[in-house]
Design a protein around this motif. Structure first.
Motif, PDB file in Angstrom:
ATOM      1  N   PHE A  50       0.886  -1.335   0.259  1.00 45.17           N
ATOM      2  CA  PHE A  50       0.223   0.146   0.084  1.00 45.17           C
ATOM      3  C   PHE A  50       0.706   1.520  -0.320  1.00 45.17           C
ATOM      4  N   LEU A  51       0.084   2.279  -0.894  1.00 48.50           N
ATOM      5  CA  LEU A  51       0.930   3.579  -0.212  1.00 48.50           C
ATOM      6  C   LEU A  51       0.020   4.191   0.259  1.00 48.50           C
ATOM      7  N   ASN A  52       0.837   4.502   1.679  1.00 50.93           N
ATOM      8  CA  ASN A  52      -0.076   5.085   2.757  1.00 50.93           C
ATOM      9  C   ASN A  52       0.170   6.604   2.813  1.00 50.93           C
ATOM     10  N   ASP A  53      -1.348   7.799   3.852  1.00 52.23           N
ATOM     11  CA  ASP A  53      -0.361   8.836   3.417  1.00 52.23           C
ATOM     12  C   ASP A  53      -1.274   9.547   3.982  1.00 52.23           C
ATOM     13  N   TYR A  54      -1.323  10.433   5.255  1.00 47.85           N
ATOM     14  CA  TYR A  54      -2.850  11.021   5.594  1.00 47.85           C
ATOM     15  C   TYR A  54      -3.064  12.756   5.144  1.00 47.85           C
ATOM     16  N   ASN A  55      -3.906  12.858   5.173  1.00 51.46           N
ATOM     17  CA  ASN A  55      -4.877  14.215   4.779  1.00 51.46           C
ATOM     18  C   ASN A  55      -5.109  14.598   3.837  1.00 51.46           C
ATOM     19  N   THR A  56      -5.239  13.248   2.828  1.00 55.45           N
ATOM     20  CA  THR A  56      -5.882  13.103   1.515  1.00 55.45           C
ATOM     21  C   THR A  56      -7.374  13.461   1.708  1.00 55.45           C
ATOM     22  N   ILE A  57      -8.082  12.833   2.850  1.00 54.14           N
ATOM     23  CA  ILE A  57      -9.111  13.148   2.931  1.00 54.14           C
ATOM     24  C   ILE A  57      -9.909  13.846   3.855  1.00 54.14           C
ATOM     25  N   GLU A  58      -8.862  13.924   5.080  1.00 52.87           N
ATOM     26  CA  GLU A  58      -8.895  14.666   6.460  1.00 52.87           C
ATOM     27  C   GLU A  58      -9.227  16.345   6.276  1.00 52.87           C
ATOM     28  N   LYS A  59      -8.151  16.718   5.251  1.00 47.33           N
ATOM     29  CA  LYS A  59      -8.278  18.324   5.247  1.00 47.33           C
ATOM     30  C   LYS A  59      -7.909  18.747   3.982  1.00 47.33           C
ATOM     31  N   ALA A  96     -12.766  17.893  13.549  1.00 48.14           N
ATOM     32  CA  ALA A  96     -14.209  17.998  13.000  1.00 48.14           C
ATOM     33  C   ALA A  96     -14.077  17.225  11.130  1.00 48.14           C
ATOM     34  N   PRO A  97     -15.368  16.315  10.991  1.00 39.80           N
ATOM     35  CA  PRO A  97     -15.263  16.622   9.303  1.00 39.80           C
ATOM     36  C   PRO A  97     -15.515  16.250   8.059  1.00 39.80           C
ATOM     37  N   ASP A  98     -15.385  16.839   7.119  1.00 36.26           N
ATOM     38  CA  ASP A  98     -16.609  17.108   6.080  1.00 36.26           C
ATOM     39  C   ASP A  98     -16.316  16.260   5.135  1.00 36.26           C
ATOM     40  N   LEU A  99     -18.089  15.741   5.770  1.00 41.36           N
ATOM     41  CA  LEU A  99     -18.236  14.228   5.188  1.00 41.36           C
ATOM     42  C   LEU A  99     -18.423  14.909   3.340  1.00 41.36           C
ATOM     43  N   ALA A 100     -18.692  15.375   2.823  1.00 42.58           N
ATOM     44  CA  ALA A 100     -18.802  16.091   1.443  1.00 42.58           C
ATOM     45  C   ALA A 100     -17.298  15.874   0.909  1.00 42.58           C
ATOM     46  N   TYR A 101     -16.684  16.317   1.429  1.00 43.76           N
ATOM     47  CA  TYR A 101     -15.220  16.498   0.890  1.00 43.76           C
ATOM     48  C   TYR A 101     -13.899  14.725   1.549  1.00 43.76           C
ATOM     49  N   VAL A 102     -14.984  13.904   2.113  1.00 47.65           N
ATOM     50  CA  VAL A 102     -14.191  12.628   2.114  1.00 47.65           C
ATOM     51  C   VAL A 102     -15.202  12.310   0.978  1.00 47.65           C
ATOM     52  N   GLN A 129     -15.918  14.271  19.895  1.00 45.75           N
ATOM     53  CA  GLN A 129     -14.802  13.502  19.394  1.00 45.75           C
ATOM     54  C   GLN A 129     -15.718  11.485  19.519  1.00 45.75           C
ATOM     55  N   ALA A 130     -17.149  11.646  20.365  1.00 46.95           N
ATOM     56  CA  ALA A 130     -17.407  10.141  20.069  1.00 46.95           C
ATOM     57  C   ALA A 130     -18.255  10.534  18.456  1.00 46.95           C
ATOM     58  N   THR A 131     -18.885  11.999  18.483  1.00 45.76           N
ATOM     59  CA  THR A 131     -19.979  11.874  17.282  1.00 45.76           C
ATOM     60  C   THR A 131     -19.351  11.724  16.180  1.00 45.76           C
ATOM     61  N   TYR A 132     -18.702  13.037  16.052  1.00 42.06           N
ATOM     62  CA  TYR A 132     -17.290  13.239  14.308  1.00 42.06           C
ATOM     63  C   TYR A 132     -17.176  11.455  14.463  1.00 42.06           C
ATOM     64  N   LEU A 133     -16.392  10.701  15.115  1.00 40.60           N
ATOM     65  CA  LEU A 133     -16.183   8.973  14.505  1.00 40.60           C
ATOM     66  C   LEU A 133     -17.589   8.297  14.195  1.00 40.60           C
ATOM     67  N   ASP A 134     -18.326   8.675  14.954  1.00 40.86           N
ATOM     68  CA  ASP A 134     -20.002   7.769  14.415  1.00 40.86           C
ATOM     69  C   ASP A 134     -19.875   8.212  13.130  1.00 40.86           C
ATOM     70  N   GLN A 135     -19.536   9.207  12.601  1.00 40.54           N
ATOM     71  CA  GLN A 135     -19.926  10.069  11.561  1.00 40.54           C
ATOM     72  C   GLN A 135     -19.010   9.462  10.161  1.00 40.54           C
ATOM     73  N   ILE A 136     -17.438   9.482  10.714  1.00 41.14           N
ATOM     74  CA  ILE A 136     -16.598   8.835  10.052  1.00 41.14           C
ATOM     75  C   ILE A 136     -16.882   7.514   9.510  1.00 41.14           C
ATOM     76  N   GLU A 139     -20.056   7.178   7.239  1.00 39.23           N
ATOM     77  CA  GLU A 139     -19.491   7.492   5.408  1.00 39.23           C
ATOM     78  C   GLU A 139     -18.201   6.671   5.072  1.00 39.23           C
ATOM     79  N   VAL A 140     -17.431   6.019   6.098  1.00 38.36           N
ATOM     80  CA  VAL A 140     -16.446   5.274   4.712  1.00 38.36           C
ATOM     81  C   VAL A 140     -16.350   3.383   4.708  1.00 38.36           C
ATOM     82  N   ARG A 141     -17.203   3.575   6.081  1.00 42.49           N
ATOM     83  CA  ARG A 141     -17.790   2.304   5.765  1.00 42.49           C
ATOM     84  C   ARG A 141     -19.004   2.042   3.838  1.00 42.49           C
ATOM     85  N   GLY A 142     -19.635   2.932   3.891  1.00 47.76           N
ATOM     86  CA  GLY A 142     -21.229   2.961   3.259  1.00 47.76           C
ATOM     87  C   GLY A 142     -20.639   2.888   2.291  1.00 47.76           C
TER      88      GLY A 142
END
Length: 251
Positions: A50-59, A96-102, A129-136, A139-142
């Motif tokens: 895998f190629l692996n990095d951060y902030n591709t879907i976060e920011k 805080a996630p931007d779900l549309a951007y994700v 934190q818990a609310t955002y974790l649930d949302q993320i 979103e990704v598993r869907g």
């Protein structure tokens, strides 16, 4: 990956932070990543590096590892000669996630048809934190392109990197309640259904292994239920599981 571990894992984060940084390229030449991928593939052709990095879907304001830059890095690796299996790793260190951007970012990465995993999911310490974790997670598993998700919450007495699931006495934080609830949903532990007049029952299932327990009130106590094990694999088509009984003993 050593030979003792050959064929023991389906994937590995072979090139960490390869979009943000270029340490090996600066020391060994611009084709270093392609060479590493090729060597890993020769050692274990069944593993997916895998190629692996951060902030591709976060920011979205970190343009260094934006989805287009990620795709450009994949194209570069391919152009340098590596044509073997490859996966996309998205770390997932969120505030805080931007779900549309994700969603749109994953859509773009999914155009490669490569397997995509969220590899280090956590949410910074904050009241939501818990609310955002649930949302993320939802979103990704869907998203149909996401094949797996790993939570980044390793405990230590000194605390966790950004997110703990328990306290130092291993009492649950709200974050672990989120994870447990979603795992229970994914397993369909409480799913009970009744067939219609034509003996049909329809539902949606996530990928994985299942056992359906089939019962009928007229069946004898010695065989009051029948277990059928089956697997739900990734597919774009709706599939039907046919269960037929050639003989059932009724009272």
């Amino acid at each position: 990956m050593g030979t003792k571990q050959q064929n023991k894992q389906q994937g590995q984060a072979e090139a960490e932070f390869k979009i943000h940084h270029n340490f090996f390229e600066s020391k060994l030449g611009e084709t270093a990543s392609s060479v590493f991928y090729g060597q890993a593939n020769q050692i274990d052709g069944k593993a997916i590096p895998f190629l692996n990095d951060y902030n591709t879907i976060e920011k979205k304001d970190d343009q260094t590892s934006s989805p287009p830059k990620y795709l450009a890095k994949i194209k570069e690796i391919r152009s340098q000669g590596y044509q073997g299996p490859l996966g996309i790793g998205l770390e997932g260190h969120f505030g805080a996630p931007d779900l549309a951007y994700v969603r749109t970012s994953i859509d773009l990465l999914a155009s490669t048809k490569l397997p995509i995993w969220v590899t280090e999911l956590d949410v910074s310490s904050q009241p939501n934190q818990a609310t955002y974790l649930d949302q993320i997670i939802r979103e990704v598993r869907g998203h149909p392109a996401i094949q797996g998700l790993l939570i980044w919450a390793a405990w230590s007495p000194q605390g966790c990197y950004r997110m703990c699931l328990t306290d130092n006495n291993f009492r649950n934080h709200p974050t672990v309640d989120v994870v447990d609830k979603i795992i229970k949903e994914l397993k369909h532990e409480d799913l009970i259904g009744t067939t219609d007049d034509e003996a049909h029952f329809e539902t949606s299932l996530y990928h994985g292994d299942y056992e359906a327990i089939i019962s009928h009130p007229a069946m004898t106590s010695s065989s009051s239920s029948v277990g059928i094990k089956f697997n739900v694999a990734p597919t774009t088509n709706q599939e039907t599981l046919d269960v037929k009984f050639s003989s059932i003993s009724f009272s």
